[in-house]
Enzyme design. Structure first.
Site, mmCIF file in Angstrom:
data_model
loop_
_atom_site.group_PDB
_atom_site.id
_atom_site.type_symbol
_atom_site.label_atom_id
_atom_site.label_comp_id
_atom_site.label_asym_id
_atom_site.label_seq_id
_atom_site.Cartn_x
_atom_site.Cartn_y
_atom_site.Cartn_z
ATOM 1 N N GLU A 198 0.705 -0.700 0.145
ATOM 2 C CA GLU A 198 0.062 0.197 0.312
ATOM 3 C C GLU A 198 0.709 1.209 -0.581
ATOM 4 O OE1 GLU A 198 -2.766 -0.384 -0.544
ATOM 5 O OE2 GLU A 198 -3.086 -2.677 -0.057
ATOM 6 N N HIS B 26 1.727 2.118 -3.580
ATOM 7 C CA HIS B 26 0.923 3.212 -4.598
ATOM 8 C C HIS B 26 1.429 4.026 -3.707
ATOM 9 C CE1 HIS B 26 -1.245 -0.133 -7.086
ATOM 10 N NE2 HIS B 26 -1.916 -0.985 -5.429
ATOM 11 N N HIS C 290 -14.648 -6.905 -5.642
ATOM 12 C CA HIS C 290 -13.589 -6.407 -6.156
ATOM 13 C C HIS C 290 -13.687 -6.066 -7.907
ATOM 14 C CE1 HIS C 290 -10.105 -7.703 -3.915
ATOM 15 N NE2 HIS C 290 -9.462 -6.872 -5.094
ATOM 16 N N ILE C 291 -14.743 -7.278 -8.364
ATOM 17 C CA ILE C 291 -15.174 -6.548 -9.479
ATOM 18 C C ILE C 291 -16.971 -6.485 -9.928
ATOM 19 C CG2 ILE C 291 -13.785 -8.689 -11.117
ATOM 20 C CD1 ILE C 291 -16.242 -10.234 -11.167
ATOM 21 N N PHE C 292 -17.213 -6.485 -9.164
ATOM 22 C CA PHE C 292 -18.976 -5.916 -8.706
ATOM 23 C C PHE C 292 -18.768 -4.828 -7.804
ATOM 24 C CE2 PHE C 292 -19.570 -10.373 -9.345
ATOM 25 C CZ PHE C 292 -19.721 -10.128 -10.856
ATOM 26 N N ALA C 293 -18.249 -4.474 -6.732
ATOM 27 C CA ALA C 293 -18.775 -3.065 -5.955
ATOM 28 C C ALA C 293 -17.010 -2.117 -6.198
ATOM 29 C CB ALA C 293 -19.048 -3.419 -4.355
ATOM 30 N N TYR D 266 -12.451 -3.806 -10.712
ATOM 31 C CA TYR D 266 -11.916 -4.128 -11.606
ATOM 32 C C TYR D 266 -12.464 -4.934 -12.371
ATOM 33 C CZ TYR D 266 -7.248 -3.468 -8.364
ATOM 34 O OH TYR D 266 -5.891 -2.864 -7.928
#
Length: 797
Positions: free
Chosen positions: A581, A584, A712-715, A718
């Site tokens: 982290e 980033h 990751h992909i629905f909320a 990603y």
């Protein structure tokens, strides 16, 4: 070895590079490149577990809305906004009642601030604050559209001020929802979110703004623009198209309805995951039922029990409360000798958000259906193509990479399972011939201990949170010439245990700030780890009118909190997560881009944004670095050299299995967004089972509803982008190999290489294409050789 081209004509030799996913984190923005929350990937060294649920709320917005210039959280040091005062005050007075104005006068969301007033924002401020803000911004947008010219001062600067103000305020609110969730805040956000989305759509579909950007692109002055400004113009034109600017009125109305609905569904998905995770509680009163749990886990379980009303609970005598929060859950599946308990907790975990009022199944179906409709409206075949429009890869190249990795990982993963069975049998385990999902983590840990004489729990005393941070900051000083110092009290925080830091340059003056919220709070804080932008670097939003506004970040983790008088004692994986982290955060904080719309992590292609974060993890295996962070919290002694060697040896433990785990997620993501037909003969769970046949040695249980928790992909950001963790690993490993080539024990060479990394990867932001940035740092295009070497994997002829 030939180079591995990460341009869109990517080529990869038939080699296997597998990463032993010991736990990391990550993130990136979406089509309009306003990157938010870099969540860590879903992995753990020995269990299929999502340790990080991305920023459901904020991440989704990047994903979905594509406002023209919306940078992630761009807030700032009392920005000199120069907001066209006469127009703004006229708009507000014309459209607001006296009562409304009185109501918002003391609202902290409407005050000028650099550091958000996290300690004073309440749910009651959200509705009036956001609505008043949107009225102001509507006026500013109208004025911009009326006066716009294809010049920087008349187009980009006023636009940056508009999007910055919204990002600042909404960012503060959505951050609080992620770390201090409560019903009132949820309700308030849910009510005003459609109004915010409507404004973003209006902004993203503004034809006067779009036409002005096109005019800049087509003007005779185009070639005179800097590379960063060209990237801004090109990105805004592309994003406007992806925002629906070119659609006719009827289709644009349909597009906007889809965006509104996706915003609601995404938020609901994330809330269901949090609520279902929170809902599971198991109170244990008999110590033999939790035999095997390490002291740290018993302390946490007792502390949790106390917080649930069992005030006399102690680590020694209980009672103990087990939850699905990562530190509790991982302790059970890795260490509990009670197989029945492991099974119960595992089954609860894989069925989160899949039943009754918290069931995400229908939400997933609707999200996928709407994303496909949106793609078709924009002229694409499927949503994956929309996603790839602003990434380095294409759908075909991402699939090609995943399949090469999968075929190379399969046999090692099969061998991993055989090794586990043989070992369990040698230990007299009755389940040895029939290992199930709740056994693999437990026996993997026992095998790791046996093979490397390495017990993760015994390492905790060497990784106390204060010492780890000291070591991390020392490394940053050595590599990048910065100094990080505590600045608690300088900025308001949302919890007393949140840390605040100032980052100083070589001259000693501040160049950035960041918050760090390290500890797990399962009752109100989303799981996982992420980095987010609070304020971006910006020339336009300069505080003093001369020097650019300084960036501010926040890092969020979910490690075990201090228990009793002991500091937070971390696992090695949690150490890696913090390093990740911070990588980033460094790219956000050390940017030298003054153009706010491409500063830091903004406008960096999603599949390249993991480079600095994954790069930083490599230092956890560097001897001097590890010795500097690994100090026993009581005696101060350094981690023994033999343990360091074992950690190094164990780095590739079960590498095949860990690689397959990530490949399952990435392949499933792409399948759902490129080939799945909503409402067709296959259900989402059928797709998962089909993908799992090639990516899981041990088939998933019939009731495995992992997808219902795949935030990751629905909320998150990603969707059709989970592959990017793997894509960026090639970049990050090769970047670290530059330090290996220079000589990791040569301080002068490490500093020189660190300076070059800072001046390219960390400094250039989204103002230059990632492949060009990499070549500027490395002197050549990326090669997978370093990744293969780090992971101890074979080349496949």
């Amino acid at each position: 070895m030939a180079t591995f081209s990460l341009s869109r004509s990517i080529q990869l030799q038939p080699v296997c590079f597998i990463k032993p996913y010991l736990f990391k984190p990550n993130f990136q923005s979406y089509p309009y490149h306003s990157l938010k929350s870099r969540p860590c990937p879903l992995w753990s060294s020995s269990f299929s577990l999502c340790l990080l649920h991305t920023r459901a709320l904020s991440h989704h917005h990047h994903h979905r809305r594509r406002s023209p210039l919306l940078p992630p959280h761009t807030i700032g040091p009392k920005p000199a906004r120069r907001p066209i005062p006469s127009v703004r005050s006229f708009c507000i007075s014309a459209s607001s009642t006296v009562a409304e104005m009185a109501d918002t006068g003391s609202n902290p969301l409407l005050k000028e601030f650099y550091f958000p007033p996290f300690d004073s924002i309440e749910a009651s401020h959200v509705r009036p604050g956001i609505r008043a803000l949107l009225k102001q911004l509507e006026c500013d947008l109208e004025e911009l559209e009326r006066t716009v010219e294809p010049t920087w001062p008349k187009l980009v600067e006023p636009l940056e001020r508009i999007v910055d103000r919204l990002a600042v305020v909404w960012g503060a609110v959505s951050h609080l929802k992620a770390v201090k969730d409560n019903a009132d805040l949820r309700s308030a956000i849910e009510e005003v979110q459609p109004e915010k989305v409507a404004f973003e759509l209006k902004l993203g579909q503004s034809k006067p703004i779009y036409n002005a950007f096109k005019a800049i692109r087509e003007s005779s002055d185009w070639e005179a623009l800097t590379g960063a400004r060209k990237r801004i113009v090109e990105a805004q034109i592309k994003e406007a198209v992806l925002n629906g600017v070119a659609l006719d009125d009827e289709k644009r109305e349909e597009f906007n309805k889809i965006e509104q609905e996706l915003a609601k569904l995404s938020q609901k998905f994330g809330e269901n995951v949090l609520d279902s995770t929170k809902k599971f509680e198991k109170l244990i009163t008999d110590k033999k039922d939790i035999e095997g749990l390490p002291a740290s886990a018993l302390g946490l379980a007792a502390q949790t029990a106390v917080s649930k009303g069992h005030e006399n609970a102690t680590a020694e005598s209980g009672p103990w409360m087990i939850t699905l929060d990562a530190p509790s859950f991982m302790a059970v599946v890795q260490h509990a000798k009670n197989r029945t308990l492991r099974e119960e907790v595992y089954r609860a975990y894989i069925s989160r958000a899949s039943s009754e009022s918290l069931d995400n199944t229908a939400i997933i179906d609707q999200i996928l259906k709407l994303r496909l409709e949106k793609a078709k409206l924009l002229g694409y075949n499927n949503y994956a193509e929309v996603s790839m429009a602003s990434k380095m890869a294409t759908v075909e190249k991402a699939e090609e990479l995943l399949e090469k990795l999968r075929s190379a990982s399969w046999n090692p993963a099969v061998q991993d399972m055989e090794d586990l069975k043989v070992f369990a049998k040698s230990q007299g385990a009755p389940e040895a011939d029939n290992l199930n999902h709740w056994d693999t983590s437990f026996w993997s840990e026992r095998l790791r201990e046996s093979k490397y004489d390495l017990n993760e729990e015994e390492l905790r005393p060497y990784f106390s949170f204060p010492k780890v941070m000291d070591g991390l900051f020392s490394l940053a000083h050595k590599l990048f010439g910065i100094s990080v110092e505590p600045a608690d009290g300088l900025a308001p925080v949302w919890m007393s245990d949140v840390k605040f830091y100032r980052v100083n340059g070589s001259s000693g003056s501040p160049i950035a700030y960041f918050y760090f919220d390290p500890y797990s709070r399962p009752s109100e804080k989303r799981g996982g780890a992420w980095m987010d932008e609070v304020v971006g670097r910006s020339r336009v939003l300069s505080q003093d009118g001369s020097s650019p506004r300084l960036p501010v970040a926040h890092m969020v983790c979910n490690q075990m909190p201090p228990v009793g008088d002991k500091p937070s004692l971390m696992t090695f994986r949690e150490v890696e997560t913090v390093f990740h982290e911070f990588g980033h955060a460094l790219q956000h904080m050390l940017t030298k881009q003054d153009e706010g719309l491409v500063a830091g992590i903004r406008n960096i292609e999603w599949d390249a944004v993991e480079l600095p974060s994954q790069f930083m993890e490599n230092w956890c295996y560097h001897r001097d670095t590890l010795m500097s962070i690994g100090k026993h919290y009581e005696t101060g002694e350094s981690i023994p050299d033999d343990i360091y060697k074992k950690l190094l040896a164990a780095r590739t433990f079960r590498a095949g299995s860990q690689s397959l785990r990530q490949l399952r997620f990435a392949t499933l993501d792409l399948q759902l967004h490129s080939k799945y037909v909503p409402g067709g003969p296959e259900s989402i769970f059928d797709v998962d089972r089909r993908v799992s046949e090639k990516t899981q040695v041990l088939p998933p249980l019939a009731e495995d509803k992992f997808l219902c928790g795949f935030s990751h992909i629905f909320a998150g950001g990603y969707a059709a982008g989970y592959y990017s963790y793997k894509w960026a690993e090639v970049l990050s490993a090769d970047a670290f190999s530059a330090f290996e080539d220079a000589g990791l024990n040569d301080d002068k060479a490490v500093k020189e290489t660190g300076h070059r990394f800072r001046e390219t990867v960390l400094a250039l932001g989204g103002g230059k294409a990632p492949l060009e940035v990499f070549v500027e740092f490395r002197g050549r295009e990326p090669s997978p050789e370093a990744l293969l070497r780090h992971n101890g994997l074979l080349q496949v002829a």
